[in-house]
Scaffold this active site. Structure first.
Site, PDB file in Angstrom:
ATOM      1  N   CYS A   1       0.800  -1.229   0.000  1.00 52.41           N
ATOM      2  CA  CYS A   1       0.000   0.000   0.000  1.00 52.41           C
ATOM      3  C   CYS A   1       0.828   1.271   0.000  1.00 52.41           C
ATOM      4  O   CYS A   1       0.467   2.255  -0.655  1.00 52.41           O
ATOM      5  CB  CYS A   1      -0.959   0.000   1.186  1.00 52.41           C
ATOM      6  SG  CYS A   1      -0.145   0.107   2.811  1.00 52.41           S
TER       7      CYS A   1
ATOM      8  N   HIS B   1      -1.838   1.136   7.117  1.00 54.90           N
ATOM      9  CA  HIS B   1      -2.228   1.183   5.714  1.00 54.90           C
ATOM     10  C   HIS B   1      -2.294   2.629   5.236  1.00 54.90           C
ATOM     11  O   HIS B   1      -2.706   3.523   5.984  1.00 54.90           O
ATOM     12  CB  HIS B   1      -3.591   0.504   5.532  1.00 54.90           C
ATOM     13  CG  HIS B   1      -4.091   0.499   4.122  1.00 54.90           C
ATOM     14  ND1 HIS B   1      -3.467  -0.186   3.110  1.00 54.90           N
ATOM     15  CD2 HIS B   1      -5.159   1.106   3.545  1.00 54.90           C
ATOM     16  CE1 HIS B   1      -4.139  -0.014   1.977  1.00 54.90           C
ATOM     17  NE2 HIS B   1      -5.164   0.778   2.220  1.00 54.90           N
TER      18      HIS B   1
ATOM     19  N   ASP C   1      -8.940   3.128  -3.390  1.00 56.45           N
ATOM     20  CA  ASP C   1      -7.847   2.293  -2.889  1.00 56.45           C
ATOM     21  C   ASP C   1      -7.432   1.259  -3.925  1.00 56.45           C
ATOM     22  O   ASP C   1      -8.272   0.520  -4.435  1.00 56.45           O
ATOM     23  CB  ASP C   1      -8.283   1.582  -1.608  1.00 56.45           C
ATOM     24  CG  ASP C   1      -7.117   1.200  -0.718  1.00 56.45           C
ATOM     25  OD1 ASP C   1      -6.101   0.701  -1.253  1.00 56.45           O
ATOM     26  OD2 ASP C   1      -7.216   1.390   0.503  1.00 56.45           O
TER      27      ASP C   1
END
Length: 268
Positions: free
Chosen positions: A72, A109, A124
């Site tokens: 991420c 994250h 995302d």
């Protein structure tokens, strides 16, 4: 910010041959294209035993020029730069993976929030598990169908409104992709819409790439497909397509390398 040539090459990497206008429809298409072309993967972190270089140039080289993926802190940073270069109002946010767990986890994250007119959306491409295949409107309580999956955004309890949780209607249990179980509602992610600095993610990436963490100790790869998902962990390949799940154990290093190349486009 990406220059014009980098932007075009990045769009080509995710299968798009045109420069889209900054609309909601284009945002959905960009998210889906990214999730189906660029895998979430921790191969580099595991084999190099180090946190990745998070400079924009390094991320562009790795993902666009080398055709690899990332986790991420890499994927969502680079995707944020692409969205900004396309004219979107976009910023990074701190997030916490939940994935149905009862116990609390630390912030681990990097997410993205895009503002279109007066609406805020989660966008995302680097969660590494079940995530909306398009933009998720941050509007409390409404069930949102995104590519056949149902998500619900809610303001988290006992907060001042800065924390949201992303719930998913799922039949998942241990592996998050099991269609044999009854449907239930599960929180996948929590995100904070308060302002944050880019440098904050350097420390988080360093923490998440230390020994005894999932990303450092294991080789994990996930990629959305038109019919489901493909996953890989430590020599085990899982393919979910149209409700059918196959699990294949890859015994040799050669078989593992071939599978990473064939199913995820990864060469290490």
């Amino acid at each position: 910010m990406l220059n014009d040539n980098q932007r075009k090459a990045y769009l080509k990497r995710i299968g798009l041959d045109h420069v889209p206008e900054p609309t909601r429809e284009s945002l959905d298409a960009l998210i889906y294209a990214h999730q189906t072309h660029v895998p979430f993967e921790t191969i580099g972190v595991h084999r190099e035993c180090a946190a990745p270089d998070l400079s924009l140039d390094a991320l562009y080289h790795k993902v666009v020029e080398e055709g690899k993926g990332g986790y991420c802190f890499e994927l969502n940073k680079l995707f944020q730069a692409l969205l900004a270069s396309l004219g979107y109002d976009v910023r990074s946010v701190l997030c916490r993976a939940v994935r149905g767990r009862e116990g609390r986890m630390p912030i681990n994250h990097r997410g993205i929030v895009v503002t279109l007119e007066e609406d805020a959306f989660s966008a995302d491409v680097g969660f590494g598990g079940p995530m909306p295949a398009g933009a998720l409107l941050l509007a409390p309580g409404a069930e949102q169908d995104i590519c056949g999956e149902t998500y619900i955004a809610e303001i988290a309890e006992a907060t001042d409104g800065s924390w949201w949780k992303v719930d998913r209607i799922t039949k998942a249990q241990a592996d998050l992709h099991d269609d044999t179980l009854p449907a239930r509602r599960q929180t996948e992610l929590e995100l904070c819409v308060a302002p944050v600095e880019d440098i904050d993610f350097e420390a988080l990436s360093l923490f998440c790439s230390q020994p005894k963490t999932l990303f450092r100790d294991h080789e994990v790869v996930n990629l959305r497909t038109d019919g489901g998902y493909k996953g890989y962990k430590d020599g085990v390949l899982t393919i979910r397509d149209g409700g059918t799940k196959s699990v294949i154990e890859l015994v040799t290093a050669e078989a593992q390398a071939d599978a990473l190349k064939e199913h995820f486009g990864l060469t290490y």
